[in-house]
Write an enzyme that holds these catalytic residues in place. Structure first.
Site, short mmCIF file in Angstrom:
data_model
loop_
_atom_site.label_atom_id
_atom_site.label_comp_id
_atom_site.label_asym_id
_atom_site.label_seq_id
_atom_site.Cartn_x
_atom_site.Cartn_y
_atom_site.Cartn_z
N ASP A 27 42.08 38.25 46.62
CA ASP A 27 43.26 38.18 45.75
C ASP A 27 44.25 37.21 46.35
O ASP A 27 44.79 37.43 47.44
CB ASP A 27 43.87 39.58 45.64
CG ASP A 27 45.00 39.65 44.61
OD1 ASP A 27 45.36 38.60 44.06
OD2 ASP A 27 45.52 40.76 44.38
N ASP A 29 43.42 34.44 39.61
CA ASP A 29 43.74 34.49 41.04
C ASP A 29 42.95 35.53 41.83
O ASP A 29 43.22 35.75 43.01
CB ASP A 29 45.24 34.74 41.23
CG ASP A 29 45.71 36.02 40.55
OD1 ASP A 29 44.95 36.57 39.73
OD2 ASP A 29 46.84 36.46 40.84
N GLU A 30 41.98 36.17 41.21
CA GLU A 30 41.19 37.19 41.89
C GLU A 30 39.70 36.96 41.63
O GLU A 30 39.33 36.50 40.56
CB GLU A 30 41.55 38.60 41.41
CG GLU A 30 43.01 38.97 41.54
CD GLU A 30 43.30 40.36 41.00
OE1 GLU A 30 42.47 41.28 41.21
OE2 GLU A 30 44.34 40.54 40.35
#
Length: 402
Positions: A9, A105-106
Site C-alpha cells: 500500500d 495505490d495498492e
C-alpha cells in the site's frame, strides 16, 4: 502449504507524488483536493503533517480548512498518478507474475512459488520492496505479509507509514481479533453500524458470531465476513493481465447545481441510464437488477435496488426503473447533489431470455433493440454526443411570452 501473500500500500499516494514536485511542502500541512468550482471539493489525499490536524480523506475542503486553516491545497494530476502506479507494479512484476492491483495505490502479490528465488524470507522481501520503491521512485510503502489476502491487507494498514507487518499462523488472533470490525475488508459504514447494534465492535467478536445470525443480518456477505474474521479467506491473487469478471456496470455524476425538480432529475437519470445501457451492450450483458444511489448536499447517500421483471439493456427500461427507484428516495424540492445508476445481477447475452407475449411485447422489444443498436453504431462512427434520446436532453427553459 500456506500461501505467502504480500499486500503493498503506497502511503498517501496522491500527496506523495505531488510532493516529488513540491519538496518544500513536505513539512507543512498539504492536501490534494478536487475543484470546489465544479463541486468536487473534497480531500483526495493528505500528507503526514495534515493528518496530525485530523484532516481526513473524502471530507469537504471547508471541513478540512476548519481543522487546519493553513492547509495548502494542490490540484490532482491523475495521469501522473497512473504513470507512477504502472512503475510501481512493474517493480512488483520482477518478483512474481501474480500481481493483483486493488485500486491505483495498492496491490496483492502472491510470492508462494517465487520467494525461494529471493532468499526465502517473506519479511526481508517486503523490506526490500519498500527500500526499492523509496530509492527508485521516492515513495513510501507499507506492506502486510500473511497467509491470505484479507490478513495481508490488514497488515499493510496496521502500521503506517513505511512499515512491514507480518500476520502469521502463530500470531494472527492476537493481532487481528482486537482490531475494530471496520478494519476488516468489505465492512463498510452501514455494515459496521448494523453490527454495532448487536454488540459486534471488534473482528474477534465478529469471528465468534453464529454464521446463521450474520447471514440473516447481511446475507451471503455475512458468511463471507465470518470466514474472513476466522482466517479462512481462500481467494486467489489474480494476475492483473487476467480479465476481471464484470459484476456490475454503473455510472454516477455530481451535478453543477443541485437538482430540485422532477424534470431535472428525470433528465439526470436518463443520461446515466443511457451510459449504463450502452456499456452493457458493449460488454455483452443484460441487467438482472438495478440500483440507484442519491446523494444530498450534506453528502448523505441513500440507495435502493430491485430485481428487474426480465433482464434488459434497453435505455427506456433502465430509465423507467431508475426513476421509480429514485422517487422512493426523493421528493421535490429536496435538493440532489449527485446520482448513481448501477446495473447489477448481470446476465451474459447468450443466457438472457424472457417469456413475453409473442404478439405484443416481443415485436416492441425487438424494435427497441434495433433502435438502440443503431444509436450505438452512430455514436461509434461520429462520437458519443452525436445522438441522444429525448429523455436525456437537458431541460430547456421556455422563453417568456412577448
Amino acid at each position: 502449504m500456506d500461501r505467502i501473500i504480500l499486500h503493498c500500500d503506497l502511503n498517501s499516494f496522491y500527496a506523495s507524488v505531488e510532493l516529488l514536485s513540491h519538496p518544500d511542502l513536505r513539512t507543512v500541512p498539504m492536501a490534494v483536493s478536487g475543484d470546489p468550482a465544479s463541486r468536487h471539493g473534497i480531500i483526495l489525499a493528505k500528507n503526514e503533517p495534515a493528518k496530525k490536524y485530523g484532516v481526513q480523506t473524502a471530507e469537504t475542503i471547508w471541513q478540512a480548512k476548519r481543522k487546519c486553516p493553513d492547509l495548502v491545497l494542490l490540484p490532482p494530476h491523475h495521469a501522473l498518478y497512473r504513470e507512477y502506479s504502472k512503475r510501481v507494479n512493474a517493480i512488483y512484476d520482477q518478483y512474481t507474475d501474480l500481481v493483483e492491483p486493488f485500486g491505483i495505490d495498492e496491490s496483492w502479490l502472491d510470492v508462494t512459488h517465487s520467494l525461494h528465488l529471493f532468499g526465502g524470507d517473506a519479511k526481508a522481501l517486503a523490506d526490500r520492496l519498500r527500500a526499492r520503491i523509496k530509492e527508485e521512485l521516492g515513495l513510501t510503502l507499507s506492506v502486510g505479509v500473511s497467509f491470505n489476502k484479507v490478513f495481508a491487507k490488514l497488515g499493510s494498514d496496521y502500521k503506517k507509514p513505511d512499515a512491514t507487518t507480518v500476520i502469521g499462523r502463530e500470531n494472527w488472533r492476537e493481532i487481528v481479533w482486537p482490531l475494530p470490525v471496520g478494519a476488516l475488508l468489505y465492512v463498510g459504514g452501514a455494515a459496521r453500524k448494523l453490527l454495532g447494534q448487536y454488540g459486534v465492535e471488534t473482528i474477534g467478536q465478529l469471528a465468534a458470531c453464529r454464521p446463521e445470525m450474520l447471514e440473516t443480518l447481511l446475507g451471503k456477505m455475512g458468511l463471507q465476513l465470518h470466514d474472513y474474521a476466522n482466517g479462512l479467506d481462500q481467494s486467489l491473487v489474480r494476475s492483473r493481465y487476467d480479465a476481471e469478471p464484470v459484476k456490475s456496470v454503473g455510472n454516477g455524476t455530481t451535478f453543477p447545481q443541485n437538482l430540485t425538480t422532477r424534470p431535472q432529475v428525470q433528465a439526470g437519470v436518463a443520461v446515466l441510464a443511457d451510459s449504463v445501457a450502452t456499456r452493457l451492450r458493449r460488454y455483452g450483458f443484460y441487467a438482472g437488477g438495478l440500483q440507484v444511489t442519491v446523494r444530498d448536499p450534506q453528502f448523505r447517500d441513500r440507495s435502493r435496488q430491485c430485481q428487474l421483471p426480465a433482464p434488459t439493456h434497453l435505455i427506456r427500461e433502465l430509465t423507467e426503473t431508475a426513476m421509480a427507484l429514485t422517487e422512493q428516495l426523493w421528493r421535490p424540492p429536496a435538493p440532489i447533489r449527485a446520482l448513481t445508476v448501477t446495473a447489477i445481477h448481470l446476465v451474459p447475452s447468450e443466457d438472457a431470455y424472457e417469456q413475453t407475449d409473442l404478439f405484443t411485447a416481443a415485436p416492441k422489444k425487438e424494435k427497441l433493440e434495433k433502435l438502440e443498436g443503431a444509436v450505438d453504431q452512430i455514436r461509434k462512427k461520429y462520437g458519443g454526443g452525436a445522438i441522444v434520446f429525448g429523455a436525456a436532453q437537458p431541460e430547456k427553459k421556455e422563453d417568456p411570452l412577448p
